[in-house]
Design an enzyme around this catalytic site. Sequence first.
Site, PDB file in Angstrom:
ATOM      1  NE  ARG A 170     108.097  51.578  24.152  1.00  0.00           N
ATOM      2  CZ  ARG A 170     107.609  51.645  22.917  1.00  0.00           C
ATOM      3  NH1 ARG A 170     106.420  52.181  22.705  1.00  0.00           N
ATOM      4  NH2 ARG A 170     108.293  51.163  21.887  1.00  0.00           N
ATOM      5  CB  ILE A 194     112.373  52.722  21.776  1.00  0.00           C
ATOM      6  CG1 ILE A 194     111.977  52.127  23.133  1.00  0.00           C
ATOM      7  CG2 ILE A 194     111.162  53.325  21.076  1.00  0.00           C
ATOM      8  CD1 ILE A 194     111.392  53.176  24.119  1.00  0.00           C
ATOM      9  CB  SER A 195     112.689  46.905  21.645  1.00  0.00           C
ATOM     10  OG  SER A 195     114.065  46.971  21.413  1.00  0.00           O
ATOM     11  CD  GLN A 196     106.001  44.389  19.261  1.00  0.00           C
ATOM     12  OE1 GLN A 196     106.791  44.007  18.396  1.00  0.00           O
ATOM     13  NE2 GLN A 196     104.782  43.915  19.384  1.00  0.00           N
TER      14      GLN A 196
END
Length: 215
Positions: free
Chosen positions: A35, A61-63
């Site tokens: 990530r 940015i998503s979890q």
Amino acid sequence: MSSPDPETKMQFLFALRSRGVTDTKVLEAMEQIDRGPFVRGIFSDRAYEDTPLPIACGQTISQPSVVGLMTQALQISPRDTVLEVGTGSGYQAAILAKLARRVYTIDRHARLVREARMIFEALQLPNITSLVGDGSFGLPDQAPFDRIIVTAAAEDPPGPLLAQLKPGGIMVVPVGQSDTVQTLIRVRKTDDGLDYDELRPVRFVPLLEGLGKDT
Ligand code: SAM
């Protein structure tokens, strides 16, 4: 692009599993795609926390565990063509690219698409095509899709996206008002129509109309 140390990576994968990401292929894809490269600036040292983080253009940015759960819900097979609406950082698209034959990803912010494209090139992910546009209309020229994932919240699943889903196809989309907790739903297109499945509460930025002003 540097990788996290093994301890950080182990904790990252442990957090995914403990939050319900159990599909081996999805976990492998998330192990392969770090990530870190998708998180820039002051938040980069928090890239391996299981939390959403700010990115350019006022987006997020998503979890990671939500990325994993949405990917798992799509039940992707290696022959699938997937459409992602909401490229954002490009992290979700990179994971999809490890599982599917081809990924189309679209975002209304040209800057986000430009930056994500550079990472896709660096990571050698040639099966991703990234485009700038209003993804709520889908991509009629490339349709139909085996799988569709929407990573911004709509009040209802957008009609053009439902129309661009193949029979037997699956779409995962957060639905609800943007300022409240939304529900992640899975839609399956069957011979008899559409089957809806509520998966879990989520919180996403809204699916907006038109092109974004880059910041
Ligand atoms: N999937 C992303 C990732 O892995 O980083 C996170 C996506 S972020 C939560 C939502 C994204 O949806 C934003 O980048 C936003 O610009 C985009 N978006 C919102 N409305 C859109 C629309 N109508 N068409 C395309 N993209 C849209």
